[in-house]
Design a protein around this motif. Structure first.
Motif, PDB file in Angstrom:
ATOM      1  N   VAL A 130       0.833  -1.199   0.000  1.00 54.88           N
ATOM      2  CA  VAL A 130       0.000   0.000   0.000  1.00 54.88           C
ATOM      3  C   VAL A 130       0.873   1.256   0.000  1.00 54.88           C
ATOM      4  CG1 VAL A 130      -1.661   1.351   1.344  1.00 54.88           C
ATOM      5  CG2 VAL A 130      -1.996  -1.103   1.054  1.00 54.88           C
ATOM      6  N   VAL A 131       1.941   1.247   0.777  1.00 53.28           N
ATOM      7  CA  VAL A 131       2.852   2.397   0.783  1.00 53.28           C
ATOM      8  C   VAL A 131       3.496   2.565  -0.601  1.00 53.28           C
ATOM      9  CG1 VAL A 131       4.976   3.347   1.760  1.00 53.28           C
ATOM     10  CG2 VAL A 131       3.305   2.244   3.251  1.00 53.28           C
ATOM     11  N   ALA A 132       3.867   1.442  -1.219  1.00 54.59           N
ATOM     12  CA  ALA A 132       4.453   1.499  -2.560  1.00 54.59           C
ATOM     13  C   ALA A 132       3.460   2.083  -3.553  1.00 54.59           C
ATOM     14  CB  ALA A 132       4.888   0.106  -3.006  1.00 54.59           C
ATOM     15  N   PHE A 133       2.196   1.675  -3.423  1.00 54.89           N
ATOM     16  CA  PHE A 133       1.171   2.236  -4.294  1.00 54.89           C
ATOM     17  C   PHE A 133       1.018   3.738  -4.054  1.00 54.89           C
ATOM     18  CE2 PHE A 133      -1.037  -1.882  -5.425  1.00 54.89           C
ATOM     19  CZ  PHE A 133      -0.974  -1.675  -6.793  1.00 54.89           C
ATOM     20  N   GLY A 134       1.159   4.161  -2.802  1.00 53.15           N
ATOM     21  CA  GLY A 134       1.081   5.590  -2.502  1.00 53.15           C
ATOM     22  C   GLY A 134       2.181   6.365  -3.200  1.00 53.15           C
ATOM     23  N   ALA A 135       3.396   5.814  -3.168  1.00 51.75           N
ATOM     24  CA  ALA A 135       4.519   6.472  -3.847  1.00 51.75           C
ATOM     25  C   ALA A 135       4.323   6.448  -5.354  1.00 51.75           C
ATOM     26  CB  ALA A 135       5.830   5.783  -3.468  1.00 51.75           C
ATOM     27  N   LEU A 136       3.811   5.320  -5.855  1.00 55.01           N
ATOM     28  CA  LEU A 136       3.585   5.202  -7.294  1.00 55.01           C
ATOM     29  C   LEU A 136       2.507   6.184  -7.746  1.00 55.01           C
ATOM     30  CD1 LEU A 136       4.424   3.614  -9.808  1.00 55.01           C
ATOM     31  CD2 LEU A 136       2.568   2.010  -9.320  1.00 55.01           C
ATOM     32  N   ARG A 137       1.459   6.335  -6.947  1.00 60.06           N
ATOM     33  CA  ARG A 137       0.405   7.282  -7.296  1.00 60.06           C
ATOM     34  C   ARG A 137       0.944   8.705  -7.314  1.00 60.06           C
ATOM     35  NH1 ARG A 137      -3.829  10.587  -6.445  1.00 60.06           N
ATOM     36  NH2 ARG A 137      -5.896   9.908  -7.162  1.00 60.06           N
ATOM     37  N   ALA A 138       1.821   9.007  -6.351  1.00 59.41           N
ATOM     38  CA  ALA A 138       2.413  10.344  -6.317  1.00 59.41           C
ATOM     39  C   ALA A 138       3.234  10.598  -7.580  1.00 59.41           C
ATOM     40  CB  ALA A 138       3.284  10.503  -5.078  1.00 59.41           C
ATOM     41  N   ALA A 139       3.936   9.567  -8.047  1.00 57.89           N
ATOM     42  CA  ALA A 139       4.726   9.711  -9.275  1.00 57.89           C
ATOM     43  C   ALA A 139       3.820   9.928 -10.481  1.00 57.89           C
ATOM     44  CB  ALA A 139       5.590   8.476  -9.486  1.00 57.89           C
ATOM     45  N   VAL A 140       2.736   9.145 -10.553  1.00 58.67           N
ATOM     46  CA  VAL A 140       1.797   9.290 -11.669  1.00 58.67           C
ATOM     47  C   VAL A 140       1.133  10.668 -11.626  1.00 58.67           C
ATOM     48  CG1 VAL A 140      -0.361   8.435 -12.668  1.00 58.67           C
ATOM     49  CG2 VAL A 140       1.381   6.818 -11.868  1.00 58.67           C
ATOM     50  N   ALA A 141       0.698  11.068 -10.430  1.00 60.65           N
ATOM     51  CA  ALA A 141       0.039  12.371 -10.287  1.00 60.65           C
ATOM     52  C   ALA A 141       0.997  13.506 -10.623  1.00 60.65           C
ATOM     53  CB  ALA A 141      -0.498  12.537  -8.869  1.00 60.65           C
ATOM     54  N   GLY A 142       2.233  13.382 -10.208  1.00 60.53           N
ATOM     55  CA  GLY A 142       3.218  14.414 -10.511  1.00 60.53           C
ATOM     56  C   GLY A 142       3.469  14.522 -12.004  1.00 60.53           C
ATOM     57  N   ALA A 143       3.612  13.371 -12.655  1.00 67.58           N
ATOM     58  CA  ALA A 143       3.840  13.372 -14.099  1.00 67.58           C
ATOM     59  C   ALA A 143       2.648  13.971 -14.828  1.00 67.58           C
ATOM     60  CB  ALA A 143       4.103  11.952 -14.589  1.00 67.58           C
ATOM     61  N   ARG A 144       1.446  13.580 -14.414  1.00 66.25           N
ATOM     62  CA  ARG A 144       0.221  14.095 -15.039  1.00 66.25           C
ATOM     63  C   ARG A 144       0.139  15.617 -14.909  1.00 66.25           C
ATOM     64  NH1 ARG A 144      -3.883  16.928 -11.957  1.00 66.25           N
ATOM     65  NH2 ARG A 144      -5.804  16.887 -13.164  1.00 66.25           N
ATOM     66  N   THR A 145       0.417  16.112 -13.710  1.00 65.14           N
ATOM     67  CA  THR A 145       0.318  17.551 -13.470  1.00 65.14           C
ATOM     68  C   THR A 145       1.371  18.307 -14.260  1.00 65.14           C
ATOM     69  OG1 THR A 145      -0.562  17.147 -11.257  1.00 65.14           O
ATOM     70  CG2 THR A 145       0.331  19.333 -11.693  1.00 65.14           C
ATOM     71  N   ILE A 185      -4.959   2.739  -9.701  1.00 65.85           N
ATOM     72  CA  ILE A 185      -4.227   2.574  -8.440  1.00 65.85           C
ATOM     73  C   ILE A 185      -5.179   2.685  -7.261  1.00 65.85           C
ATOM     74  CG2 ILE A 185      -2.532   3.681  -6.920  1.00 65.85           C
ATOM     75  CD1 ILE A 185      -0.925   4.380  -9.439  1.00 65.85           C
ATOM     76  N   ASP A 186      -6.083   3.650  -7.317  1.00 67.39           N
ATOM     77  CA  ASP A 186      -7.050   3.825  -6.230  1.00 67.39           C
ATOM     78  C   ASP A 186      -7.920   2.584  -6.052  1.00 67.39           C
ATOM     79  OD1 ASP A 186      -6.085   6.365  -5.779  1.00 67.39           O
ATOM     80  OD2 ASP A 186      -7.685   7.373  -6.903  1.00 67.39           O
ATOM     81  N   GLU A 187      -8.323   1.964  -7.150  1.00 71.85           N
ATOM     82  CA  GLU A 187      -9.167   0.774  -7.081  1.00 71.85           C
ATOM     83  C   GLU A 187      -8.425  -0.393  -6.431  1.00 71.85           C
ATOM     84  OE1 GLU A 187     -10.459  -0.066 -11.015  1.00 71.85           O
ATOM     85  OE2 GLU A 187     -11.698   1.744 -11.182  1.00 71.85           O
ATOM     86  N   VAL A 188      -7.184  -0.613  -6.858  1.00 72.33           N
ATOM     87  CA  VAL A 188      -6.409  -1.726  -6.305  1.00 72.33           C
ATOM     88  C   VAL A 188      -6.108  -1.488  -4.830  1.00 72.33           C
ATOM     89  CG1 VAL A 188      -4.265  -3.044  -6.462  1.00 72.33           C
ATOM     90  CG2 VAL A 188      -5.383  -2.229  -8.551  1.00 72.33           C
ATOM     91  N   THR A 189      -5.749  -0.262  -4.494  1.00 74.15           N
ATOM     92  CA  THR A 189      -5.434   0.060  -3.101  1.00 74.15           C
ATOM     93  C   THR A 189      -6.660  -0.108  -2.209  1.00 74.15           C
ATOM     94  OG1 THR A 189      -3.763   1.652  -3.836  1.00 74.15           O
ATOM     95  CG2 THR A 189      -4.475   1.800  -1.560  1.00 74.15           C
ATOM     96  N   ALA A 190      -7.808   0.338  -2.685  1.00 77.86           N
ATOM     97  CA  ALA A 190      -9.039   0.214  -1.894  1.00 77.86           C
ATOM     98  C   ALA A 190      -9.378  -1.241  -1.623  1.00 77.86           C
ATOM     99  CB  ALA A 190     -10.192   0.896  -2.623  1.00 77.86           C
ATOM    100  N   ALA A 191      -9.046  -2.113  -2.577  1.00 74.01           N
ATOM    101  CA  ALA A 191      -9.380  -3.532  -2.437  1.00 74.01           C
ATOM    102  C   ALA A 191      -8.539  -4.237  -1.373  1.00 74.01           C
ATOM    103  CB  ALA A 191      -9.213  -4.230  -3.779  1.00 74.01           C
TER     104      ALA A 191
END
Length: 202
Positions: A130-145, A185-191
């Motif tokens: 879950v922590v890894a997914f958090g870091a990965l989401r931050a990377a995706v969100a940063g790239a998107r922005t 990522i949100d879907e997998v993390t929520a599961a």
């Protein structure tokens, strides 16, 4: 700022995006290293670990590349108003967007491996996943922005967003793809969150 052999390295949101991807890759490698038992699952885990280790190295290089793009981007906007400034902004904006798009693509590709570990990896390390997914989401969100901001910066040269979309369809689509990646990522993390944080009953 971080002192390096080649001079002063400017830490920016762009380079931070690459570092978040490196964190995600490092955690993915660790979890994969403790997953599998030598059978088919163990073989997959070993392959994930190898890919994650390679991604960590690439992410650190991408962080440097994005920081360099950020430097050129800032320099363009410091030029005196005129055609030279407009052309510099156009060039720097597109290059910066492309650099961030590459980083985002690498981050998106890592979702599958981390998703595999979420369901078939070492269950005692689900919190690390879950922590890894958090870091990965931050990377995706940063790239998107960053991609979106860079494309939007072209407006300062008199280019409308619809024209930007037509001129740079791949980069425009990258923003949409990265939004979709965050949703995934949100879907997998929520599961798996109930396993990672069992005391959170809300």
């Amino acid at each position: 700022m971080d002192q390096r052999a080649g001079g002063v390295h400017r830490f920016t949101g762009r380079s931070g995006t690459g570092l978040m991807l490196a964190v995600a890759a490092s955690l993915t490698s660790m979890v994969a290293g403790y997953s599998g038992d030598g059978n088919d699952d163990g073989g997959e885990a070993a392959e994930i670990r190898t890919r994650a280790q390679a991604l960590r190295r690439e992410a650190l290089q991408l962080a440097d590349d994005d920081a360099s793009a950020s430097k050129a981007f800032g320099a363009a906007f410091r030029l005196d108003p005129g055609p030279e400034r407009d052309e510099a902004i156009r060039s720097a904006s597109v290059k910066a967007a492309a650099s961030s798009a590459v980083l985002g693509k690498r981050a998106t590709a890592a979702i599958d491996d981390l998703s595999w570990l979420a369901t078939r990896g070492n269950r005692s390390l689900v919190a690390d996943v879950v922590v890894a997914f958090g870091a990965l989401r931050a990377a995706v969100a940063g790239a998107r922005t960053n991609v979106s901001f860079d494309l939007g910066s072209l407006r300062s040269t008199g280019t409308g967003l619809e024209q930007v979309r037509r001129q740079h369809p791949d980069l425009w689509a990258a923003v949409e793809n990265l939004n979709a990646a965050m949703d995934r990522i949100d879907e997998v993390t929520a599961a798996i969150d109930h396993r990672a944080a069992p005391t959170d009953t809300d």
